[in-house]
Scaffold this motif. Structure first.
Motif, PDB file in Angstrom:
ATOM      1  N   SER A  82      -2.955   5.407  -7.628  1.00 22.41           N
ATOM      2  CA  SER A  82      -2.865   5.705  -6.197  1.00 22.41           C
ATOM      3  C   SER A  82      -2.837   7.210  -6.043  1.00 22.41           C
ATOM      4  N   LEU A  83      -3.797   7.736  -5.276  1.00 21.59           N
ATOM      5  CA  LEU A  83      -3.882   9.191  -5.096  1.00 21.59           C
ATOM      6  C   LEU A  83      -3.628   9.526  -3.625  1.00 21.59           C
ATOM      7  N   ASP A  84      -2.712  10.435  -3.394  1.00 21.32           N
ATOM      8  CA  ASP A  84      -2.442  10.881  -2.022  1.00 21.32           C
ATOM      9  C   ASP A  84      -1.843  12.286  -2.089  1.00 21.32           C
ATOM     10  N   ILE A  85      -1.973  13.015  -1.006  1.00 14.07           N
ATOM     11  CA  ILE A  85      -1.427  14.369  -0.972  1.00 14.07           C
ATOM     12  C   ILE A  85       0.084  14.329  -0.715  1.00 14.07           C
ATOM     13  N   SER A  86       0.538  13.205  -0.201  1.00 15.76           N
ATOM     14  CA  SER A  86       1.950  13.087   0.186  1.00 15.76           C
ATOM     15  C   SER A  86       2.769  12.360  -0.889  1.00 15.76           C
ATOM     16  N   LYS A  87       3.753  13.080  -1.408  1.00 18.50           N
ATOM     17  CA  LYS A  87       4.643  12.515  -2.415  1.00 18.50           C
ATOM     18  C   LYS A  87       5.422  11.346  -1.830  1.00 18.50           C
ATOM     19  N   ILE A 120     -12.009   4.694  -1.118  1.00 21.36           N
ATOM     20  CA  ILE A 120     -11.735   5.976  -0.441  1.00 21.36           C
ATOM     21  C   ILE A 120     -11.559   5.716   1.052  1.00 21.36           C
ATOM     22  N   ASP A 121     -10.333   5.837   1.512  1.00 19.80           N
ATOM     23  CA  ASP A 121     -10.005   5.514   2.913  1.00 19.80           C
ATOM     24  C   ASP A 121      -9.242   6.683   3.542  1.00 19.80           C
ATOM     25  N   PRO A 122      -9.970   7.748   3.928  1.00 23.73           N
ATOM     26  CA  PRO A 122      -9.289   8.954   4.426  1.00 23.73           C
ATOM     27  C   PRO A 122      -8.722   8.782   5.831  1.00 23.73           C
ATOM     28  N   PRO A 123      -7.858   9.721   6.245  1.00 17.43           N
ATOM     29  CA  PRO A 123      -7.402   9.711   7.649  1.00 17.43           C
ATOM     30  C   PRO A 123      -8.563  10.089   8.550  1.00 17.43           C
ATOM     31  N   SER A 124      -8.381   9.967   9.845  1.00 21.32           N
ATOM     32  CA  SER A 124      -9.457  10.322  10.773  1.00 21.32           C
ATOM     33  C   SER A 124      -9.793  11.801  10.614  1.00 21.32           C
ATOM     34  N   VAL A 162      -0.260  12.852  -7.203  1.00 16.96           N
ATOM     35  CA  VAL A 162      -0.092  13.677  -6.000  1.00 16.96           C
ATOM     36  C   VAL A 162      -1.147  14.770  -6.042  1.00 16.96           C
ATOM     37  N   ALA A 163      -2.096  14.716  -5.108  1.00 21.04           N
ATOM     38  CA  ALA A 163      -3.163  15.732  -5.119  1.00 21.04           C
ATOM     39  C   ALA A 163      -3.922  15.704  -3.815  1.00 21.04           C
ATOM     40  N   ASP A 164      -4.574  16.824  -3.530  1.00 18.91           N
ATOM     41  CA  ASP A 164      -5.567  16.834  -2.468  1.00 18.91           C
ATOM     42  C   ASP A 164      -6.735  15.994  -2.993  1.00 18.91           C
ATOM     43  N   ALA A 165      -7.247  15.119  -2.157  1.00 21.56           N
ATOM     44  CA  ALA A 165      -8.261  14.168  -2.630  1.00 21.56           C
ATOM     45  C   ALA A 165      -9.485  14.885  -3.202  1.00 21.56           C
ATOM     46  N   VAL A 223      -7.926   6.121  -3.315  1.00 18.22           N
ATOM     47  CA  VAL A 223      -7.819   7.501  -2.832  1.00 18.22           C
ATOM     48  C   VAL A 223      -7.368   7.497  -1.362  1.00 18.22           C
ATOM     49  N   PHE A 224      -6.463   8.383  -1.008  1.00 20.84           N
ATOM     50  CA  PHE A 224      -5.764   8.384   0.293  1.00 20.84           C
ATOM     51  C   PHE A 224      -4.971   7.071   0.386  1.00 20.84           C
ATOM     52  N   SER A 225      -4.173   6.820  -0.612  1.00 21.29           N
ATOM     53  CA  SER A 225      -3.551   5.489  -0.757  1.00 21.29           C
ATOM     54  C   SER A 225      -2.446   5.227   0.255  1.00 21.29           C
ATOM     55  N   TYR A 226      -1.882   6.281   0.843  1.00 19.91           N
ATOM     56  CA  TYR A 226      -0.707   6.128   1.729  1.00 19.91           C
ATOM     57  C   TYR A 226       0.329   5.241   1.031  1.00 19.91           C
ATOM     58  N   ALA A 227       0.771   4.178   1.676  1.00 21.51           N
ATOM     59  CA  ALA A 227       1.840   3.354   1.099  1.00 21.51           C
ATOM     60  C   ALA A 227       1.310   2.308   0.125  1.00 21.51           C
ATOM     61  N   GLY A 228       0.072   2.495  -0.340  1.00 26.50           N
ATOM     62  CA  GLY A 228      -0.451   1.628  -1.396  1.00 26.50           C
ATOM     63  C   GLY A 228      -1.097   0.343  -0.917  1.00 26.50           C
ATOM     64  N   GLY A 229      -1.562   0.296   0.313  1.00 28.02           N
ATOM     65  CA  GLY A 229      -2.184  -0.927   0.833  1.00 28.02           C
ATOM     66  C   GLY A 229      -3.196  -1.521  -0.136  1.00 28.02           C
ATOM     67  N   PHE A 230      -4.193  -0.727  -0.520  1.00 30.75           N
ATOM     68  CA  PHE A 230      -5.223  -1.237  -1.438  1.00 30.75           C
ATOM     69  C   PHE A 230      -4.671  -1.387  -2.851  1.00 30.75           C
ATOM     70  N   SER A 231      -3.850  -0.423  -3.268  1.00 29.51           N
ATOM     71  CA  SER A 231      -3.330  -0.445  -4.648  1.00 29.51           C
ATOM     72  C   SER A 231      -2.528  -1.710  -4.924  1.00 29.51           C
ATOM     73  N   TYR A 287       3.182   1.236   9.529  1.00 35.14           N
ATOM     74  CA  TYR A 287       2.230   0.786   8.518  1.00 35.14           C
ATOM     75  C   TYR A 287       0.860   0.687   9.174  1.00 35.14           C
ATOM     76  N   PHE A 288      -0.215   0.674   8.361  1.00 36.83           N
ATOM     77  CA  PHE A 288      -1.557   0.505   8.926  1.00 36.83           C
ATOM     78  C   PHE A 288      -2.016  -0.929   8.696  1.00 36.83           C
ATOM     79  N   LEU A 289      -1.988  -1.719   9.738  1.00 37.87           N
ATOM     80  CA  LEU A 289      -2.344  -3.135   9.606  1.00 37.87           C
ATOM     81  C   LEU A 289      -3.859  -3.345   9.601  1.00 37.87           C
TER      82      LEU A 289
HETATM   83  N1  SAH Z   1      -5.540   3.710   2.673  1.00 38.63           N
HETATM   84  C1  SAH Z   1      -4.281   3.640   3.376  1.00 38.63           C
HETATM   85  C2  SAH Z   1      -4.243   4.430   4.654  1.00 38.63           C
HETATM   86  C3  SAH Z   1      -4.634   5.889   4.529  1.00 38.63           C
HETATM   87  S1  SAH Z   1      -3.840   6.902   5.687  1.00 38.63           S
HETATM   88  C4  SAH Z   1      -3.903   2.191   3.644  1.00 38.63           C
HETATM   89  O1  SAH Z   1      -4.641   1.274   3.273  1.00 38.63           O
HETATM   90  O2  SAH Z   1      -2.857   1.957   4.222  1.00 38.63           O
HETATM   91  C5  SAH Z   1      -4.306   8.479   5.186  1.00 38.63           C
HETATM   92  C6  SAH Z   1      -3.561   9.056   4.007  1.00 38.63           C
HETATM   93  O3  SAH Z   1      -4.269  10.210   3.607  1.00 38.63           O
HETATM   94  C7  SAH Z   1      -2.138   9.508   4.276  1.00 38.63           C
HETATM   95  O4  SAH Z   1      -1.275   8.885   3.377  1.00 38.63           O
HETATM   96  C8  SAH Z   1      -2.164  11.029   4.001  1.00 38.63           C
HETATM   97  O5  SAH Z   1      -1.002  11.501   3.310  1.00 38.63           O
HETATM   98  C9  SAH Z   1      -3.350  11.156   3.101  1.00 38.63           C
HETATM   99  N2  SAH Z   1      -4.025  12.460   3.102  1.00 38.63           N
HETATM  100  C10 SAH Z   1      -4.324  13.268   4.152  1.00 38.63           C
HETATM  101  N3  SAH Z   1      -5.015  14.344   3.752  1.00 38.63           N
HETATM  102  C11 SAH Z   1      -5.181  14.225   2.403  1.00 38.63           C
HETATM  103  C12 SAH Z   1      -5.840  14.993   1.406  1.00 38.63           C
HETATM  104  N4  SAH Z   1      -6.490  16.123   1.698  1.00 38.63           N
HETATM  105  N5  SAH Z   1      -5.818  14.543   0.146  1.00 38.63           N
HETATM  106  C13 SAH Z   1      -5.186  13.411  -0.188  1.00 38.63           C
HETATM  107  N6  SAH Z   1      -4.544  12.640   0.713  1.00 38.63           N
HETATM  108  C14 SAH Z   1      -4.543  13.035   1.989  1.00 38.63           C
END
Ligand code: SAH
Length: 404
Positions: free
Chosen positions: A259-264, A309-313, A287-290, A238-246, A215-217
């Protein structure tokens, strides 16, 4: 406690190039292989290295030797020499615990107890989820000290289960002493999905198979804040992952959350996490590319009271920085168009290579480019269980904008 067999370590003496020595004197914990000008003997993983001043020959720092990393020495003690023994490790664990104490007085039983370099434990992460301690190692230097570490981490946290996670690099190189990624090294793990609390909101983490430790603490504080702002609001995460913000938003009384994320799979976790809590609002997953998903929502004319909007690095390497900045700019523009008048846009970045001031500047210029003005409500950095003690340790920043 004996998780792995005892491993002997040696003591090395090292001198550095003046530029590297200067960094070390300022407390920087990394010594790259090409900074070493003198080394008395060959080192093995976890050997203790004493760094001597190249002119005066006195102690300046000590660290642990890592033959598998370009960061050849990871420093743990600066300025004053110390016996690096079991007591030393106990004192560092206690210091780290003390920093987290205010957090543990809230309705939270999930926290990062050791944050690598920032807690004088380079490459050693210890996260607690209720009664489960998850240790993630990023370097071989820790194997000689692992038995001590596990013993004292259990003592201070009262955890009844310990799971060991190993980085990809660790799994691909060198001896790992009979352990493997996801091994339960202490106690019995009844269910690999562990339920825990974060400011009164329930979540779950798969501590064996989940990303990092499950999880992301790090965003805890921001999620709580979004939860507080969300009462009767519509929220896009957006980039919700396991729904932390949601899930915090739903718990805080949001009318509707997407909750929007690319990963089902991530969205499945978000749904499950939401269901652990009581809420009245509507939760939808997308389920979508952000970038594409946000454009679709704009095309449909939709707007939300809060957009997070909290994207990955985006910049794991130096060469990716320019592209990362473009990505942040595009996201800020897309996000700004989706915020209803007087709504809130929350923009976060976890790329350490894009520093906070730059990220905020890009975000703010990009919002303005959409023709909308804004008021800065708040800027936040790391939560207290992610302290920062050196520049590269800082990665998280988050801006809250009220968009007119
Ligand atoms: N906001 C989350 C952490 C985000 S982690 C929290 O609070 O815990 C990054 C997430 O971005 C991952 O779930 C990954 O599946 C998603 N992701 C990566 N590339 C993406 C893209 N192009 N579109 C949508 N989601 C994407």
């Amino acid at each position: 406690m004996k998780i792995i067999r005892d491993i002997d370590t040696k003591r090395l003496a090292v001198k550095l190039k003046p530029s590297a020595e200067k960094m070390v004197k300022r407390g920087h914990p990394w010594i790259f292989e090409d900074s070493i000008i003198k080394q008395n003997i060959d080192g093995e993983p976890g050997d203790l290295v004493i760094i001597y001043d190249h002119k005066k020959n006195n102690f300046i720092a000590c660290g642990l030797y890592d033959p598998f990393s370009p960061i050849r020495i990871k420093l743990i003690q600066f300025g004053k020499s110390a016996q690096i023994n079991e007591e030393w490790f106990v004192s560092k664990i206690k210091e780290a615990y003390h920093i987290r104490k205010p957090l543990l007085e809230t309705d939270t039983n999930s926290y990062r107890l050791l944050f690598g370099e920032n807690d004088h434990m380079p490459g050693f992460i210890a996260d607690v989820y209720d009664n489960v301690l998850v240790i993630k190692l990023y370097s071989h230097i820790w194997f000689p000290y692992l038995n001590w570490m596990v013993t004292h981490l259990i003592a201070i946290t009262s955890c009844t289960v310990v799971v060991l996670r190993l980085s990809r690099l660790l799994q691909s190189k060198g001896e790992v002493y009979g352990v493997s990624d996801g091994k339960v090294v202490y106690g019995t793990l009844e269910n690999e999905v562990v339920i825990f609390r974060e400011h009164g909101v329930l979540f779950s983490a798969n501590v064996i198979k989940g990303h990092k430790t499950g999880y992301f603490l790090d965003h805890r504080h921001n999620r709580k804040r979004v939860g507080e702002l969300a009462h009767m609001k519509t929220v896009l995460d957006v980039f919700s992952y396991a729904g932390g913000f949601s899930v915090h938003a739903l718990h805080g009384g949001a009318k509707e959350v997407i909750s929007l994320d690319i990963s089902k799979h991530a969205l499945q976790m978000a749904t499950e996490n939401a269901e652990l809590n009581n809420f009245k609002g509507k939760h939808t997953i997308m389920v979508a590319d952000a970038f594409e998903g946000l454009q679709d929502l704009i095309n449909k004319g939709l707007q939300f009271d809060i957009v997070v909007i909290d994207p990955p690095s985006f910049a794991k390497r130096e060469s990716e920085i320019a592209k990362a900045k473009k990505g942040y700019s595009r996201l800020a523009k897309l996000g700004a168009q989706l915020v209803s008048p007087n709504g809130i846009l929350v923009l976060a970045s976890c790329s350490s290579r894009v520093i906070a001031d730059e990220f905020f500047m890009i975000s703010e210029e990009s919002i303005l480019e959409t023709g909308r003005s804004f008021e800065i409500l708040e800027k936040t950095y790391h939560d207290i269980d992610h302290p920062i003690t050196f520049p590269e340790g800082a990665y998280l920043k988050c801006g809250y904008y009220r968009v007119q």
